[in-house]
Design an enzyme around this catalytic site. Structure first.
Site, mmCIF file in Angstrom:
data_model
loop_
_atom_site.group_PDB
_atom_site.id
_atom_site.type_symbol
_atom_site.label_atom_id
_atom_site.label_comp_id
_atom_site.label_asym_id
_atom_site.label_seq_id
_atom_site.Cartn_x
_atom_site.Cartn_y
_atom_site.Cartn_z
ATOM 1 N N GLU A 47 -97.496 -45.268 21.883
ATOM 2 C CA GLU A 47 -98.458 -44.484 22.675
ATOM 3 C C GLU A 47 -99.304 -45.396 23.572
ATOM 4 O O GLU A 47 -99.620 -45.039 24.701
ATOM 5 C CB GLU A 47 -99.359 -43.644 21.758
ATOM 6 C CG GLU A 47 -98.628 -42.601 20.908
ATOM 7 C CD GLU A 47 -97.728 -41.656 21.697
ATOM 8 O OE1 GLU A 47 -97.978 -41.423 22.895
ATOM 9 O OE2 GLU A 47 -96.742 -41.166 21.107
ATOM 10 N N HIS A 86 -97.554 -45.960 26.698
ATOM 11 C CA HIS A 86 -97.755 -44.893 27.683
ATOM 12 C C HIS A 86 -99.087 -45.066 28.413
ATOM 13 O O HIS A 86 -99.184 -44.812 29.609
ATOM 14 C CB HIS A 86 -97.731 -43.520 27.008
ATOM 15 C CG HIS A 86 -96.363 -43.044 26.642
ATOM 16 N ND1 HIS A 86 -95.302 -43.043 27.530
ATOM 17 C CD2 HIS A 86 -95.862 -42.546 25.483
ATOM 18 C CE1 HIS A 86 -94.227 -42.561 26.926
ATOM 19 N NE2 HIS A 86 -94.527 -42.257 25.679
HETATM 20 ZN ZN LIG Z 1 -93.370 -41.445 24.176
#
Ligand SMILES: [Zn+2]
Ligand SMILES: [Zn+2]
Length: 182
Positions: free
Chosen positions: A135, A138
């Site tokens: 994450e 991202h």
């Molecule tokens: Zn992902």
């Protein structure tokens, strides 16, 4: 080169094992050479409970976090014990807005094996670290990677997650380094 390291905040929500944020922070420091700090725990996000699904709406939590003022941190990873969902999926291990500041990790589905038996804690911790680093990727604008031997590969379930290594492929590593210099 600017040597000022960015600090990632790890924020526990509700009742989560105290060691998990430490393990996530340790992995961020070790693998990404960033600073990581544990933020004092916050309450369980009861406002995001969906009464029909009996799960917590990841989008609502992200929106709420965006209005918080955690200005000391470049990025913040919230760690939850509750089951998170986004409308298009039955559940998510984690959620982040691409290029955003806040990411969520749910431990809810990481504790058991796919057959329902309890996972040894070392594997549970490793899964939590994988979801958190994915994450965080991202947040630094990394997209999903086609390479199965890369942490940015999409994991649809625990089997995928367990097969995914705790490191990024060469391409994603280079992208990450670039993003950190920006
Ligand atoms: Zn992902
Ligand atoms: Zn990759």
């Amino acid at each position: 080169m600017d040597s000022k390291k960015q600090t990632i905040g790890i924020m526990p929500f509700g009742e989560i094992p105290e060691i998990v944020p430490k393990i996530i922070a340790g992995n961020i420091i070790a693998y990404l050479n960033l600073l990581a700090e544990i933020i004092p725990p916050a309450e369980n996000p009861d406002y995001a409970l969906n009464g029909k699904r009996l799960q917590y709406d990841a989008g609502t939590i992200l929106m709420n976090l965006e209005s918080s003022c955690l200005n000391n941190y470049e990025k913040v990873i919230g760690v939850f014990d509750v089951d998170l969902f986004v409308p298009i999926f039955s559940y998510v291990f984690g959620e982040a807005k691409q290029g955003g500041k806040y990411a969520l990790v749910s431990l809810f589905r990481l504790k058991n094996n796919p057959d329902g038996s309890i996972t040894p804690s070392s594997i549970f911790y490793e899964r939590a670290a994988k979801v958190a680093l994915h994450e965080l990727g991202h947040l630094y604008n990394l997209f999903h990677c086609e390479d199965k031997r890369c942490l940015m590969h999409f994991s649809g379930g625990l089997e995928d997650l367990d097969e995914t290594p705790l490191y990024f492929c060469r391409y994603c590593t280079a992208f990450f380094k670039d993003a950190l210099l920006r």
